[in-house]
Write a protein that holds these residues in place. Structure first.
Motif, PDB file in Angstrom:
ATOM      1  N   THR A  48       0.851  -1.183   0.000  1.00 22.76           N
ATOM      2  CA  THR A  48       0.000   0.000   0.000  1.00 22.76           C
ATOM      3  C   THR A  48       0.892   1.240   0.000  1.00 22.76           C
ATOM      4  OG1 THR A  48      -0.096   0.030   2.433  1.00 22.76           O
ATOM      5  CG2 THR A  48      -1.852  -1.158   1.277  1.00 22.76           C
ATOM      6  N   VAL A  49       0.275   2.384  -0.243  1.00 23.26           N
ATOM      7  CA  VAL A  49       1.028   3.638  -0.235  1.00 23.26           C
ATOM      8  C   VAL A  49       0.191   4.710   0.447  1.00 23.26           C
ATOM      9  CG1 VAL A  49       0.154   4.290  -2.516  1.00 23.26           C
ATOM     10  CG2 VAL A  49       2.280   5.306  -1.680  1.00 23.26           C
ATOM     11  N   GLY A  50       0.879   5.555   1.221  1.00 21.82           N
ATOM     12  CA  GLY A  50       0.188   6.620   1.930  1.00 21.82           C
ATOM     13  C   GLY A  50       1.061   7.851   2.034  1.00 21.82           C
ATOM     14  N   PRO A  51       0.582   8.877   2.738  1.00 24.18           N
ATOM     15  CA  PRO A  51       1.318  10.137   2.851  1.00 24.18           C
ATOM     16  C   PRO A  51       2.707   9.983   3.459  1.00 24.18           C
ATOM     17  CG  PRO A  51      -0.946  10.403   3.607  1.00 24.18           C
ATOM     18  CD  PRO A  51      -0.722   8.940   3.420  1.00 24.18           C
ATOM     19  N   ASN A  90      -3.088   3.483   5.269  1.00 26.84           N
ATOM     20  CA  ASN A  90      -2.734   3.919   3.923  1.00 26.84           C
ATOM     21  C   ASN A  90      -3.929   3.883   2.980  1.00 26.84           C
ATOM     22  OD1 ASN A  90      -0.068   4.457   4.541  1.00 26.84           O
ATOM     23  ND2 ASN A  90       0.738   2.562   3.662  1.00 26.84           N
ATOM     24  N   GLN A  93      -6.108   6.788   2.842  1.00 24.01           N
ATOM     25  CA  GLN A  93      -5.553   7.965   2.184  1.00 24.01           C
ATOM     26  C   GLN A  93      -5.344   7.763   0.684  1.00 24.01           C
ATOM     27  OE1 GLN A  93      -4.965  10.839   3.895  1.00 24.01           O
ATOM     28  NE2 GLN A  93      -5.833   9.834   5.699  1.00 24.01           N
ATOM     29  N   ASP A  94      -5.022   6.520   0.299  1.00 25.18           N
ATOM     30  CA  ASP A  94      -4.736   6.202  -1.101  1.00 25.18           C
ATOM     31  C   ASP A  94      -5.177   4.762  -1.324  1.00 25.18           C
ATOM     32  OD1 ASP A  94      -3.521   5.432  -3.566  1.00 25.18           O
ATOM     33  OD2 ASP A  94      -1.946   6.921  -3.305  1.00 25.18           O
ATOM     34  N   ASP A  95      -6.173   4.540  -2.168  1.00 23.23           N
ATOM     35  CA  ASP A  95      -6.772   3.210  -2.276  1.00 23.23           C
ATOM     36  C   ASP A  95      -5.999   2.238  -3.157  1.00 23.23           C
ATOM     37  OD1 ASP A  95      -7.338   4.250  -4.756  1.00 23.23           O
ATOM     38  OD2 ASP A  95      -9.511   3.922  -4.650  1.00 23.23           O
ATOM     39  N   ARG A  96      -4.878   2.626  -3.734  1.00 26.67           N
ATOM     40  CA  ARG A  96      -4.093   1.722  -4.582  1.00 26.67           C
ATOM     41  C   ARG A  96      -3.410   0.631  -3.752  1.00 26.67           C
ATOM     42  NH1 ARG A  96      -0.077   5.634  -7.485  1.00 26.67           N
ATOM     43  NH2 ARG A  96      -0.184   6.579  -5.400  1.00 26.67           N
ATOM     44  N   ARG A 115      -7.577  -1.531  -6.403  1.00 26.77           N
ATOM     45  CA  ARG A 115      -7.953  -0.477  -5.450  1.00 26.77           C
ATOM     46  C   ARG A 115      -8.815  -1.092  -4.349  1.00 26.77           C
ATOM     47  NH1 ARG A 115      -6.604   4.492  -7.369  1.00 26.77           N
ATOM     48  NH2 ARG A 115      -5.875   4.537  -9.535  1.00 26.77           N
ATOM     49  N   GLU A 117     -11.008  -0.881  -0.449  1.00 29.32           N
ATOM     50  CA  GLU A 117     -11.796  -0.149   0.537  1.00 29.32           C
ATOM     51  C   GLU A 117     -11.995  -1.054   1.739  1.00 29.32           C
ATOM     52  OE1 GLU A 117     -15.552   0.853  -1.200  1.00 29.32           O
ATOM     53  OE2 GLU A 117     -15.820  -1.122  -2.091  1.00 29.32           O
TER      54      GLU A 117
END
Length: 203
Positions: A48-51, A90, A93-96, A115, A117
């Motif tokens: 996952t990826v986030g801020p 994550n 913030q970013d669903d990828r 993606r 949820e």
């Protein structure tokens, strides 16, 4: 001063173009030929990826623990863990997401990008229950791409070769790692209690 690649053209000069099979094996849905890989996998790495950056989290359970809802949708239950929930933070913030499926004894791996949820619908939690224990949440993943990875990495690493396996004592124990990071931590007691604690809190 080291040389580095800074553009696609330079990269392709070194690696060339991908082979035909590496392109047409990629599909945008769960093709029937890929279903057995998902249904047989007891382990998946979830990226996952986030801020604050990227994260890769191990997820493991009985083979088939990731449910195929339909050809575009997967359900990944979230079992008991350490409550860091880095992956879930994550996703908010970013669903990828990206998934790498591993099957013991099989050289090929399966890669899925999509993606996600976070779902807590009772009927979905019930569908993903194990031994009547509900997951606290489920990642519902909409599939964007699916393709298999050839076995070279597994073969080179000897991952499934029993002779390549290390004794656990060859590396620092969990308790010793924590003691090195936090002064005064009781690693002996932690390591002594860990096997039973894992057994009691597996689900």
């Amino acid at each position: 001063m080291s040389k580095k690649i800074t553009d696609i053209e330079a990269l392709e000069q070194i690696y060339g173009k991908p082979s035909g099979g590496s392109i047409f094996k990629e599909v945008s849905y769960i093709h029937p030929v890929y279903r057995p890989f998902i249904e047989s996998a007891p382990f998946v790495a979830l990226a996952t990826v986030g801020p604050e950056g990227m994260d890769v989290s191990p997820r493991g359970d009985q083979a088939g623990f990731i449910h195929i809802a339909d050809e575009k949708t997967l359900l990944l239950p979230d079992r008991v863990g350490n409550n860091r929930v880095d992956s879930l933070r994550n996703v908010l913030q970013d669903d990828r997401v990206a998934l790498l499926f591993l099957i013991p004894g099989i050289g090929e791996t399966l890669r899925i990008n999509g993606r996600a949820e976070i779902i807590i619908d009772p009927e979905i939690l019930e569908r993903c229950a194990y031994r009547n224990i509900l997951p606290r949440s489920v990642l519902r993943i909409t599939v964007d791409t699916v393709f298999f990875q050839c076995s070279r990495a597994i073969l080179r690493s000897g991952l499934w070769d029993a002779s390549a396996q290390l004794e656990r004592s060859a590396l620092p124990s969990a308790g010793k790692i924590l003691k090195e990071i936090k002064s005064g931590f009781d690693d002996v007691d932690y390591d002594a209690r860990l096997p039973q604690r894992l057994k009691d809190n597996l689900y």
